[in-house]
Enzyme design. Structure first.
Site, PDB file in Angstrom:
ATOM      1  N   CYS A 109      16.308  -0.972 -10.801  1.00 41.82           N
ATOM      2  CA  CYS A 109      15.547  -1.247  -9.581  1.00 41.82           C
ATOM      3  C   CYS A 109      15.866  -0.128  -8.597  1.00 41.82           C
ATOM      4  CB  CYS A 109      15.992  -2.619  -9.055  1.00 41.82           C
ATOM      5  SG  CYS A 109      15.327  -3.047  -7.456  1.00 41.82           S
ATOM      6  N   CYS A 116      13.223   0.582   5.757  1.00 44.47           N
ATOM      7  CA  CYS A 116      11.817   0.198   5.609  1.00 44.47           C
ATOM      8  C   CYS A 116      11.260  -0.167   6.969  1.00 44.47           C
ATOM      9  CB  CYS A 116      11.681  -0.989   4.657  1.00 44.47           C
ATOM     10  SG  CYS A 116       9.955  -1.457   4.367  1.00 44.47           S
ATOM     11  N   CYS A 120       9.850  -7.237   7.320  1.00 42.80           N
ATOM     12  CA  CYS A 120       9.721  -8.611   6.837  1.00 42.80           C
ATOM     13  C   CYS A 120      10.972  -9.400   7.268  1.00 42.80           C
ATOM     14  CB  CYS A 120       9.567  -8.641   5.327  1.00 42.80           C
ATOM     15  SG  CYS A 120       8.152  -7.686   4.750  1.00 42.80           S
TER      16      CYS A 120
HETATM   17 FE1  SF4 Z   1      10.166  -3.532   3.412  1.00 45.48          FE
HETATM   18 FE2  SF4 Z   1       9.307  -6.052   3.532  1.00 45.48          FE
HETATM   19 FE3  SF4 Z   1       9.690  -4.876   1.137  1.00 45.48          FE
HETATM   20 FE4  SF4 Z   1      11.769  -5.511   2.713  1.00 45.48          FE
HETATM   21  S1  SF4 Z   1      10.338  -6.929   1.760  1.00 45.48           S
HETATM   22  S2  SF4 Z   1      11.489  -3.606   1.621  1.00 45.48           S
HETATM   23  S3  SF4 Z   1      10.929  -5.136   4.779  1.00 45.48           S
HETATM   24  S4  SF4 Z   1       8.190  -4.322   2.741  1.00 45.48           S
END
Ligand code: SF4
Ligand code: SAH
Length: 351
Positions: A109, A116, A120
């Site tokens: 992975c 990011c 989220c």
């Molecule tokens: Fe980015 Fe959302 Fe994926 Fe986490 S879950 S890596 S915040 S897109």
């Protein structure tokens, strides 16, 4: 600035060798050393003269990852924390599936960005914000480095499956991610079939369409996590820009173009998206899309807001989906004891 050989395609390495007045077969050899054998230094090339190696080293380099920590889970999963050249940190996770011979495989992975930007609410990577995109070479380095460890351990299996589910949103680093996939697929490189590569996205609609138009055999996973815009927007800000309706159109387009089954990810959060009513709305959303949905009990990350539902609730949720004709399963997570499961990667140095 010196070019990073791990970021270079065969064409680009050929151009470099032409600049250095070297014959074409040398380019192929160099490509193999870099992308197949995963050497960590130009000096390791045993069939090039010292002069040639010096000439290459004046124009190019190999960017390596610096291992900071490694954690091994009870189930054999390994989480690596690596420092990049600029001292940013990324993580990647090796999952070693054993058991029957045909199922035996090593899946890595990998991260595609430092941090990011998508924010989220349930994801540890998202909480730290965005730093920068990884280069193709930095993405590939995760695979090459882990393969080098496996070789040292005399593992008879190298990394054979790649999932872009580590840190970052791969479709927002589209070019470098694609370049890394094409390089993984190279006959003179790792020669990994594109069908063994999965990209996971939070739902960047225009990029899903672009990817569909490329018509590659990539497995696309879409992080859904809620069956209504009202709920999804609460935990995934991207939903305000690309709500469920347009996301669905893009998914149907992807399937139509590639004829590949989509994967959806749905993190079950206690008392948030886990009732039978939610399951019925979800079944209705999925019924027109050739897909499979993975139900993942959410990983409690740094906030207590997100807890896993009880087992019976998860079973009931699954039952509604399957009885509505939806292909679904509960995904057993690996490496939760070392915070290596989905959404638990933070890329911070452990103090
Ligand atoms: Fe980015 Fe959302 Fe994926 Fe986490 S879950 S890596 S915040 S897109
Ligand atoms: N950015 C991409 C890929 C990286 S995240 C994406 O969002 O799809 C990899 C997967 O982990 C995604 O499905 C993501 O939604 C999921 N995930 C994030 N945090 C999680 C958590 N706390 N519990 C379970 N899954 C989580």
């Amino acid at each position: 600035m010196k070019k990073d050989l791990r970021s270079m395609s065969l064409e680009e390495i050929k151009e470099l060798m032409i600049e250095l007045n070297e014959p074409a077969f040398r380019a192929k050899q160099l490509f193999e050393w870099v992308h197949k054998k995963g050497i960590e230094s130009i000096e390791d090339i045993s069939n090039f003269s010292k002069e040639l190696k010096e000439k290459i080293a004046q124009n190019a380099k190999i960017t390596c990852l610096n291992l900071k920590t490694k954690q091994v889970s009870e189930d054999g999963t390994i989480k690596y924390l690596f420092a990049l050249e600029d001292n940013n940190y990324i993580e990647c996770v090796l999952m070693r599936y054993r058991g029957t011979k045909s199922k035996k495989r090593n899946t890595l992975c990998v991260s595609s960005q430092v941090g990011c930007a998508m924010g989220c609410g349930f994801c540890a990577t998202g909480l730290g914000g965005f730093k920068r995109n990884l280069t193709a070479g930095e993405i590939l380095s995760q695979i090459y480095t882990v393969n080098n460890y496996l070789k040292i351990e005399n593992d008879d299996l190298m990394v054979g499956n790649i999932v872009y589910m580590g840190m970052g949103e791969p479709l927002l680093n589209f070019e470098n991610v694609l370049k890394s996939i094409r390089l993984l697929n190279e006959l003179l490189g790792q020669n990994i079939s594109i069908r063994r590569i999965t990209i996971s996205t939070c739902g960047i609609v225009p990029k899903i369409v672009d990817l569909a138009d490329l018509n590659l055999d990539i497995v696309l996973a879409v992080s859904l996590h809620a069956p209504t815009d009202q709920l999804r927007s609460q935990i995934m800000p991207v939903n305000q820009q690309y709500p469920l309706k347009v996301l669905k159109e893009a998914c149907i387009y992807y399937v139509k173009k590639t004829r590949r089954r989509l994967t959806f990810e749905y993190a079950l959060v206690n008392n948030f998206n886990d009732t039978k009513e939610h399951a019925y709305v979800l079944a209705d959303y999925l019924k027109d899309i050739f897909s499979h949905i993975n139900l993942i009990p959410v990983n409690p990350t740094v906030t207590e807001k997100f807890q896993r539902p009880q087992r019976v609730k998860i079973q009931d949720f699954l039952e509604v989906l399957t009885s509505s004709g939806i292909e679904a399963s509960i995904r057993e997570e690996r490496g939760t004891d070392i915070a290596a499961a989905c959404g638990q990667l933070r890329g911070k140095v452990v103090e």
